[in-house]
Scaffold this active site. Structure first.
Site, PDB file in Angstrom:
ATOM      1  N   GLY A  33       0.824  -1.207   0.000  1.00 34.19           N
ATOM      2  CA  GLY A  33       0.000   0.000   0.000  1.00 34.19           C
ATOM      3  C   GLY A  33       0.850   1.246   0.000  1.00 34.19           C
ATOM      4  O   GLY A  33       2.060   1.188  -0.205  1.00 34.19           O
ATOM      5  N   ASN A  34       0.213   2.377   0.199  1.00 35.18           N
ATOM      6  CA  ASN A  34       0.947   3.640   0.291  1.00 35.18           C
ATOM      7  C   ASN A  34       0.264   4.528   1.323  1.00 35.18           C
ATOM      8  O   ASN A  34      -0.786   4.180   1.854  1.00 35.18           O
ATOM      9  CB  ASN A  34       1.034   4.311  -1.097  1.00 35.18           C
ATOM     10  CG  ASN A  34      -0.329   4.650  -1.663  1.00 35.18           C
ATOM     11  OD1 ASN A  34      -1.032   5.509  -1.140  1.00 35.18           O
ATOM     12  ND2 ASN A  34      -0.722   3.959  -2.718  1.00 35.18           N
ATOM     13  N   ARG A  35       0.873   5.653   1.612  1.00 32.86           N
ATOM     14  CA  ARG A  35       0.410   6.478   2.720  1.00 32.86           C
ATOM     15  C   ARG A  35      -0.642   7.512   2.344  1.00 32.86           C
ATOM     16  O   ARG A  35      -0.934   8.410   3.124  1.00 32.86           O
ATOM     17  CB  ARG A  35       1.599   7.193   3.375  1.00 32.86           C
ATOM     18  CG  ARG A  35       2.547   6.254   4.056  1.00 32.86           C
ATOM     19  CD  ARG A  35       3.563   7.027   4.872  1.00 32.86           C
ATOM     20  NE  ARG A  35       4.654   6.184   5.323  1.00 32.86           N
ATOM     21  CZ  ARG A  35       4.560   5.334   6.343  1.00 32.86           C
ATOM     22  NH1 ARG A  35       3.431   5.250   7.026  1.00 32.86           N
ATOM     23  NH2 ARG A  35       5.588   4.581   6.673  1.00 32.86           N
TER      24      ARG A  35
END
Ligand code: CTP
Ligand code: CA
Length: 234
Positions: A33-35
């Site tokens: 995922g990413n932030r």
């Protein structure tokens, strides 16, 4: 009075906004995922609705709730986001790609939870490239008549020793072929998930870049205002 809604800058317009961060499965319980918090996309959706548009939010993972007054399609992966965004873009006047789309996904997500085992080597994850949805929107518009009048990309960039942040953004705008590119300057005190932000809007015609800083709601309002003025009046 009765004329009020009609006078809003995006009255009668259909705006598609992608938001949040995609999640790419490694196995049934894990993902890459990413932030991205989704805050910027949600603020844009609210601002576009307030400007009178019909809004369709294509939402990947977000830390914040979607606004109540917009249509929402939930997605997980970049491939799902692509499907949903291309479908939603049919008949749209504006598409705004605020989502953080994973550039790569695990080539072969495991069907069952990956276990650690002492009798086999630790796993190596092979990644493959995800499609570039923004470029695909631009290409499709060029190949068919119609399509969204305005396609807006986002870029979070930091400069480096050789190339300034605006130069990177300018190159990305060229490469993507979108009409407007919103540069999010990421740096020391400008971090993912924060409520305030600094943005610069670049356009393909090479007009002077316009910079804004403030809350995500304030910068979203500035972006939506620019979108409104870039549309041909009707
Ligand atoms: N984007 C997209 N599809 C992808 C990747 C990005 O539509 N597979 C969109 C993003 O939503 C954003 C714009 O493209 O509007 C720019 O994303 P960015 O990650 O900055 O660009 P990339 O081309 O992926 O370049 P980089 O290698 O710098 O990540
Ligand atoms: Ca990327």
């Amino acid at each position: 009075g009765a004329g009020q809604a009609r006078d809003l800058p995006l009255a009668g317009r259909y705006v598609v906004i992608t938001a949040g961060g995609t999640r790419e499965p490694l196995d049934p319980v894990r993902f890459l995922g990413n932030r991205s918090s989704g805050k910027q996309g949600v603020a844009l959706a609210r601002a576009a609705a307030a400007a009178g548009a019909r809004v369709h939010l294509v939402a990947a993972h977000m830390d914040v709730p979607a606004p109540g007054n917009v249509e929402v399609t939930r997605v997980e992966t970049a491939l799902e986001l692509r499907e949903a965004a291309l479908a939603a873009a049919e008949g749209a006047d504006v598409v705004i790609m605020a989502a953080a789309v994973a550039d790569f996904r695990p080539a072969q997500p495991a069907d069952a939870k990956i276990k650690k085992r002492d009798d086999v080597a630790d796993p190596v994850v092979v990644l493959v490239r995800n499609p570039d949805i923004l470029r695909e929107l631009v290409t499709r518009r060029a190949e068919h008549d119609g399509g969204p009048e305005l396609i807006v990309g986002f870029a979070a960039e930091t400069g480096d020793a050789e190339t300034g942040v605006f130069e990177y953004a300018r190159q990305k705008l060229e490469r993507k072929g979108c009409d407007l590119l919103v540069l999010n300057q990421v740096g020391k005190d400008l971090v993912f998930g924060q409520d305030s932000t600094a943005i610069t809007i670049l356009d393909r015609d090479g007009s002077a870049p316009a910079s804004f800083s403030g809350s995500k709601d304030a910068t979203a309002a500035a972006i939506i205002e620019r979108v409104g003025s870039a549309l041909k009046p009707r």
